[in-house]
Design an enzyme around this catalytic site. Structure first.
Site, PDB file in Angstrom:
ATOM      1  N   ASP A  59       0.865  -1.179   0.000  1.00 50.59           N
ATOM      2  CA  ASP A  59       0.000   0.000   0.000  1.00 50.59           C
ATOM      3  C   ASP A  59       0.903   1.231   0.000  1.00 50.59           C
ATOM      4  O   ASP A  59       1.729   1.393   0.904  1.00 50.59           O
ATOM      5  CB  ASP A  59      -0.828  -0.055   1.312  1.00 50.59           C
ATOM      6  CG  ASP A  59      -2.170   0.616   1.199  1.00 50.59           C
ATOM      7  OD1 ASP A  59      -2.242   1.674   0.555  1.00 50.59           O
ATOM      8  OD2 ASP A  59      -3.154   0.097   1.783  1.00 50.59           O
TER       9      ASP A  59
ATOM     10  N   ASP B  67      -3.066   4.567  -2.081  1.00 52.16           N
ATOM     11  CA  ASP B  67      -3.989   5.225  -1.151  1.00 52.16           C
ATOM     12  C   ASP B  67      -4.405   6.603  -1.674  1.00 52.16           C
ATOM     13  O   ASP B  67      -3.550   7.384  -2.104  1.00 52.16           O
ATOM     14  CB  ASP B  67      -3.259   5.378   0.197  1.00 52.16           C
ATOM     15  CG  ASP B  67      -4.177   5.844   1.313  1.00 52.16           C
ATOM     16  OD1 ASP B  67      -5.159   5.146   1.597  1.00 52.16           O
ATOM     17  OD2 ASP B  67      -3.909   6.919   1.895  1.00 52.16           O
TER      18      ASP B  67
ATOM     19  N   GLU C 159      -7.018   4.030  -5.118  1.00 54.50           N
ATOM     20  CA  GLU C 159      -8.237   4.361  -4.378  1.00 54.50           C
ATOM     21  C   GLU C 159      -8.760   5.698  -4.909  1.00 54.50           C
ATOM     22  O   GLU C 159      -8.027   6.687  -4.935  1.00 54.50           O
ATOM     23  CB  GLU C 159      -7.926   4.465  -2.884  1.00 54.50           C
ATOM     24  CG  GLU C 159      -9.186   4.532  -2.039  1.00 54.50           C
ATOM     25  CD  GLU C 159      -8.915   4.940  -0.590  1.00 54.50           C
ATOM     26  OE1 GLU C 159      -9.782   4.677   0.256  1.00 54.50           O
ATOM     27  OE2 GLU C 159      -7.862   5.538  -0.304  1.00 54.50           O
TER      28      GLU C 159
ATOM     29  N   HIS D 131     -10.783  -2.474   4.833  1.00 51.22           N
ATOM     30  CA  HIS D 131     -10.474  -1.995   6.187  1.00 51.22           C
ATOM     31  C   HIS D 131     -11.165  -0.671   6.528  1.00 51.22           C
ATOM     32  O   HIS D 131     -11.073  -0.211   7.657  1.00 51.22           O
ATOM     33  CB  HIS D 131      -8.959  -1.853   6.344  1.00 51.22           C
ATOM     34  CG  HIS D 131      -8.407  -0.766   5.476  1.00 51.22           C
ATOM     35  ND1 HIS D 131      -8.275  -0.905   4.111  1.00 51.22           N
ATOM     36  CD2 HIS D 131      -8.011   0.489   5.765  1.00 51.22           C
ATOM     37  CE1 HIS D 131      -7.811   0.217   3.615  1.00 51.22           C
ATOM     38  NE2 HIS D 131      -7.633   1.088   4.579  1.00 51.22           N
ATOM     39  N   ASP D 132     -11.814  -0.044   5.539  1.00 43.74           N
ATOM     40  CA  ASP D 132     -12.563   1.200   5.808  1.00 43.74           C
ATOM     41  C   ASP D 132     -14.071   0.961   5.811  1.00 43.74           C
ATOM     42  O   ASP D 132     -14.849   1.908   5.965  1.00 43.74           O
ATOM     43  CB  ASP D 132     -12.268   2.243   4.723  1.00 43.74           C
ATOM     44  CG  ASP D 132     -10.839   2.747   4.764  1.00 43.74           C
ATOM     45  OD1 ASP D 132     -10.254   2.801   5.856  1.00 43.74           O
ATOM     46  OD2 ASP D 132     -10.319   3.098   3.683  1.00 43.74           O
TER      47      ASP D 132
HETATM   48  C1  GLC Z   1      -7.540   5.756   2.753  1.00 41.66           C
HETATM   49  C2  GLC Z   1      -7.317   4.587   3.672  1.00 41.66           C
HETATM   50  C3  GLC Z   1      -7.823   4.946   5.036  1.00 41.66           C
HETATM   51  C4  GLC Z   1      -7.021   6.128   5.527  1.00 41.66           C
HETATM   52  C5  GLC Z   1      -7.081   7.285   4.527  1.00 41.66           C
HETATM   53  C6  GLC Z   1      -6.040   8.303   4.821  1.00 41.66           C
HETATM   54  O1  GLC Z   1      -8.874   6.054   2.595  1.00 41.66           O
HETATM   55  O2  GLC Z   1      -7.940   3.446   3.147  1.00 41.66           O
HETATM   56  O3  GLC Z   1      -7.761   3.876   5.924  1.00 41.66           O
HETATM   57  O4  GLC Z   1      -7.519   6.563   6.746  1.00 41.66           O
HETATM   58  O5  GLC Z   1      -6.827   6.860   3.224  1.00 41.66           O
HETATM   59  O6  GLC Z   1      -4.769   7.799   4.522  1.00 41.66           O
END
Ligand code: GLC
Ligand code: CA
Length: 555
Positions: A96, A198, A254, A329-330
């Site tokens: 990641d 990310d 993402e 995980h979110d």
């Molecule tokens: C992404 C991650 C999340 C994190 C955010 C800030 O959305 O998946 O877990 O808090 O980025 O890095």
């Protein structure tokens, strides 16, 4: 076909996966130990959420050093050994990359904040205060409050889209970009096969830094609607040319606020940006604006789910490639969020799995999803997540927008921590996750829901996933077949066809706990005689779909 197109990818949140030295925190040796389990499940690649040195303000999404494994997870050598062992088992490893921001403990930031004219000064986004001393603009941070924090040494504010301990990098500075690319090349030299990037769509900022227009005078800070700045595609293309393409690494970005047009741009092969992108739209089908403008949840709108997913299937079909997911995980656990996590836990977990794995694209499974883990119902002080804690402080304690009960009602459905409880391996102490004191409370239902008992059960979710994954490996139709939605107006049944050469499959799923009639599909159904997969025992195809009943049928 590329390897990632015929793969099923398994996301690991190492902190909560498996602890081998009994400090209560999952580690890389723990991941290595469980590789045979993952091989048995059948997955092709693992994606590890950040394992780099980090103060863990946001569970590793605040990186202090991109090239060093955090001691709580082990060391660089452990990661190398994990990668080598995974490769011997034919499992690829994806890391990641958190490139939008670092931790405020990163040496780049510690230097940057010292003065306006040192080597690292422009590594972050610094702005002068407004004449009255207030923040440069009204942008809100994702985790609550202003997106700007003041630093006296520079008499300036720095920008942070997330927590104040996560300062945003200045991607306009070519040196920043080179530093990020170099870190990625370093991990390639250690054998890494690809990247989850990310919040990659947020790296380019709106360089006017103007206030977000608002009519709401009660709100001091306003969330940015569009976080994709003018140079986003340019930067991602450069990343592709400098790292991804020359070193042949897979990428999935993402893309929180991206619409389908943008997803297409990001993932169309001829543009040389990313292989895949995680879109968010289908995960908003149960979100609402509640009391006093606070976030609320509503009954999931499955018609919307079908529309959003179908549109993605049609639009991306031959042009690019979908990243498919319901959990990560979110996100919270699907049986609790969209299904029924008590009476129909097996049925609803397997029903949504059938929908996802029947689609065209690469499915991502989040640890525990394969045994139907559920959301715990924790009290406020049992949550760890900075996002939740900040929001509680702001919405309940300071602004009194919601009562604690109202707040919890929402979070029990969607809190990010719902997915972050330790993996439930067996019914022994701490669910077999650790012999020590777990860093995060184990869901008390581990005595019933765990890998060991799931595998022994007649209704094994794990075995159902094994079958889905095997099908994806054996059947071209699931990888290459075209998608055609059926029963478009039905808000309870998800039905679609996949077709490839002269083969045709029907994926048919009841998303409710009611018996549903199949009259409307009757004529069509008669042609689908062969059951490829089914989540009910000893049932044959009738004109009624039982609660959360799911089929894959062949013509
Ligand atoms: C992404 C991650 C999340 C994190 C955010 C800030 O959305 O998946 O877990 O808090 O980025 O890095
Ligand atoms: Ca440990």
């Amino acid at each position: 076909m590329k390897w990632w197109q015929s793969s099923v990818i398994y996301e690991i949140y190492p902190k909560s996966f498996y602890d081998t030295n009994n400090d209560g925190i999952g580690d890389l040796k723990g991941v290595e130990k469980k590789l045979p389990y993952l091989k048995e499940l059948g997955i092709d690649a693992i994606w590890l959420t950040p394992i780099y040195l980090s103060p863990q303000i946001d569970n590793g999404y605040d990186v202090a050093d991109y090239r060093t494994v955090d001691p709580m997870f082990g060391n660089n050598q452990d990661l190398k050994e994990l990668i080598d062992r995974a490769h011997r088992l034919n499992i690829k490893v994806i890391l990641d990359m958190v490139a939008n921001h670092t931790s405020d403990q990163c040496i780049w930031f510690k230097e940057s904040k010292k003065s306006k004219d040192n080597y690292f000064s422009d590594f972050y986004i610094w702005k002068d205060p407004k004449p009255d001393g207030s923040e440069p603009n009204n942008w809100a941070a994702s985790f609550g409050g202003s997106a700007w924090t003041y630093v006296p040494e520079r008499s300036q504010y720095y920008l942070h889209y997330y927590a104040s301990q996560q300062p945003d990098l200045n991607w306009e500075n070519p040196l920043v970009r080179q530093y990020v690319y170099d870190a990625m090349r370093y991990w390639k030299s250690q054998g890494v096969d690809g990247w989850r990037l990310d919040v990659i769509t947020q790296i380019s900022k709106d360089l006017t830094f103007k206030d977000v227009p608002t009519t709401d005078s009660n709100k001091k800070y306003i969330p940015l609607k569009n976080t994709s700045g003018p140079h986003m595609h340019k930067f991602i293309h450069e990343l592709n040319q400098q790292v991804l393409k020359p070193f042949d690494m897979m990428s999935v970005g993402e893309a929180p606020n991206s619409n389908i047009e943008e997803i297409l741009k990001l993932t169309s092969p001829e543009r040389d940006e990313l292989n895949m992108a995680f879109s968010f739209e289908h995960m908003r089908i149960d979100k609402a604006i509640g009391k006093n403008g606070a976030i609320a949840v509503k009954k999931p709108n499955f018609l919307k789910l079908k529309q959003v997913l179908s549109k993605m299937q049609y639009e991306l079909n031959s042009k690019s490639w979908n990243a498919l997911y319901f959990e990560n995980h979110d996100r919270s656990r699907i049986p609790t969020r969209w299904g029924n996590d008590t009476e129909y836990r097996y049925e609803s977990a397997t029903a949504f799995a059938t929908i996802l794995h029947g689609l065209k694209g690469t499915p991502f499974i989040f640890q525990g999803e394969e045994i139907g883990m559920t959301n715990p119902k924790y009290s406020v002080d049992e949550y760890e997540d900075i996002d939740l804690k900040n929001k509680y402080q702001e919405q309940v304690k300071e602004k009194h927008l919601l009562t604690t009960d109202e707040f919890l009602k929402v979070e029990h459905k969607i809190a990010r921590d719902n997915a972050r409880t330790p993996m439930q391996w067996n019914n022994k102490k701490n669910a077999g996750f650790t012999e020590g004191k777990p860093w995060y409370k184990v869901n008390p239902n581990f005595t019933e829901i765990n890998v060991e008992s799931d595998k022994l059960s007649k209704k094994s979710i794990f075995r159902y996933y094994q079958q889905l994954i095997t099908l994806r490996h054996k059947e071209d139709i699931l990888i290459k077949g075209d998608y055609q939605e059926l029963l478009e107006d039905d808000k309870n049944i998800f039905a679609y066809q996949r077709s490839w050469k002269n083969k045709s499959w029907l994926i048919l799923v009841n998303m409710t706990e009611k018996d549903l009639s199949l009259n409307e599909l009757h004529d069509n159904l008669k042609n689908y005689k062969k059951i490829i997969l089914h989540n009910y025992l000893n049932q044959k195809l009738e004109d009624i779909l039982k609660p959360y009943e799911a089929y894959i049928l062949e013509k």
